[in-house]
Design a protein around this motif. Structure first.
Motif, PDB file in Angstrom:
ATOM      1  N   GLN A   1       0.843  -1.192   0.000  1.00 12.77           N
ATOM      2  CA  GLN A   1       0.000   0.000   0.000  1.00 12.77           C
ATOM      3  C   GLN A   1       0.880   1.244   0.000  1.00 12.77           C
ATOM      4  N   GLN A   2       0.473   2.227  -0.789  1.00 13.15           N
ATOM      5  CA  GLN A   2       1.119   3.521  -0.799  1.00 13.15           C
ATOM      6  C   GLN A   2       0.022   4.574  -0.731  1.00 13.15           C
ATOM      7  N   VAL A   3       0.395   5.805  -0.473  1.00 10.68           N
ATOM      8  CA  VAL A   3      -0.573   6.890  -0.429  1.00 10.68           C
ATOM      9  C   VAL A   3      -0.357   7.783  -1.643  1.00 10.68           C
ATOM     10  N   TYR A   4      -1.456   8.089  -2.302  1.00 15.35           N
ATOM     11  CA  TYR A   4      -1.432   8.918  -3.498  1.00 15.35           C
ATOM     12  C   TYR A   4      -2.178  10.218  -3.228  1.00 15.35           C
TER      13      TYR A   4
ATOM     14  N   TYR B   1      -5.855  12.382   0.122  1.00 18.55           N
ATOM     15  CA  TYR B   1      -4.762  11.418   0.244  1.00 18.55           C
ATOM     16  C   TYR B   1      -5.435  10.053   0.361  1.00 18.55           C
TER      17      TYR B   1
ATOM     18  N   SER C   1      -5.022   5.682   0.036  1.00 18.98           N
ATOM     19  CA  SER C   1      -4.111   4.540  -0.017  1.00 18.98           C
ATOM     20  C   SER C   1      -4.553   3.566  -1.106  1.00 18.98           C
TER      21      SER C   1
ATOM     22  N   ALA D   1      -6.318   3.515  -5.845  1.00 21.10           N
ATOM     23  CA  ALA D   1      -6.603   4.659  -4.980  1.00 21.10           C
ATOM     24  C   ALA D   1      -7.720   5.513  -5.585  1.00 21.10           C
TER      25      ALA D   1
ATOM     26  N   THR E   1       2.812   9.594  -5.404  1.00 16.91           N
ATOM     27  CA  THR E   1       3.117   9.289  -4.008  1.00 16.91           C
ATOM     28  C   THR E   1       3.933  10.417  -3.396  1.00 16.91           C
TER      29      THR E   1
ATOM     30  N   GLN F   1       0.291   9.847   6.244  1.00 22.06           N
ATOM     31  CA  GLN F   1       0.577   8.708   7.118  1.00 22.06           C
ATOM     32  C   GLN F   1      -0.718   8.134   7.697  1.00 22.06           C
TER      33      GLN F   1
ATOM     34  N   ALA G   1      -3.684   8.199   6.270  1.00 25.54           N
ATOM     35  CA  ALA G   1      -4.333   7.447   5.194  1.00 25.54           C
ATOM     36  C   ALA G   1      -3.694   6.069   5.045  1.00 25.54           C
ATOM     37  N   LEU G   2      -2.376   6.004   5.167  1.00 24.01           N
ATOM     38  CA  LEU G   2      -1.668   4.731   5.057  1.00 24.01           C
ATOM     39  C   LEU G   2      -1.973   3.830   6.246  1.00 24.01           C
TER      40      LEU G   2
ATOM     41  N   ASN H   1      -5.507   2.673   6.025  1.00 30.50           N
ATOM     42  CA  ASN H   1      -5.891   2.162   4.708  1.00 30.50           C
ATOM     43  C   ASN H   1      -7.170   2.862   4.265  1.00 30.50           C
TER      44      ASN H   1
END
Length: 121
Positions: A11-14, A40, A42, A49, A72, A92, A94-95, A98
């Motif tokens: 998972q990453q945050v966009y 933001y 994930s 996303a 990202t 962070q 959002a990450l 999730n």
């Protein structure tokens, strides 16, 4: 063999900019014609996303019209974006959760002058 399989994705945050139109129950201010939402979100990739964010906005009675992705955190830093500590904390969150975090909402308003009056031919 008891080795755990490697995770295929992470998972990453966009950062997404979502333009929304009007819809009954959308919660936008009276007189607004729509809004821009800085979000933001994930996902394992930007497409996921975007899909998740659009689905959540539709559930919230909003009318998503357009999505612009900014990548990202790392991609934005590489592009020279100035990112505040507050933004990093929201990313962070959002990450960690999730989830989708709406960081800012800017409503759009049209000029209130009646159409056709006072315009030269």
């Amino acid at each position: 063999m008891t080795d755990k399989p490697e995770k295929k994705s992470r998972q990453q945050v966009y950062t997404l900019l979502i333009e929304v139109g009007r819809k009954d129950g959308d919660g936008l201010p009276k007189g607004a014609t729509g809004a821009a939402l800085m979000v933001y979100a994930s996902g394992v990739d930007e497409a996921e996303a975007v899909r998740e964010t659009v689905a959540i906005l539709k559930q919230a009675d909003m009318a998503p019209l357009d999505v612009t992705g900014y990548g990202t955190l790392q991609e934005r830093l590489e592009q020279g974006h100035d990112i505040s500590d507050e933004e990093k904390e929201l990313m962070q969150r959002a990450l960690d959760e999730n989830s989708v975090v709406v960081a800012q909402m800017t409503p759009f308003f049209e000029d209130q002058k009646p159409a056709g009056k006072g315009r030269p031919n």
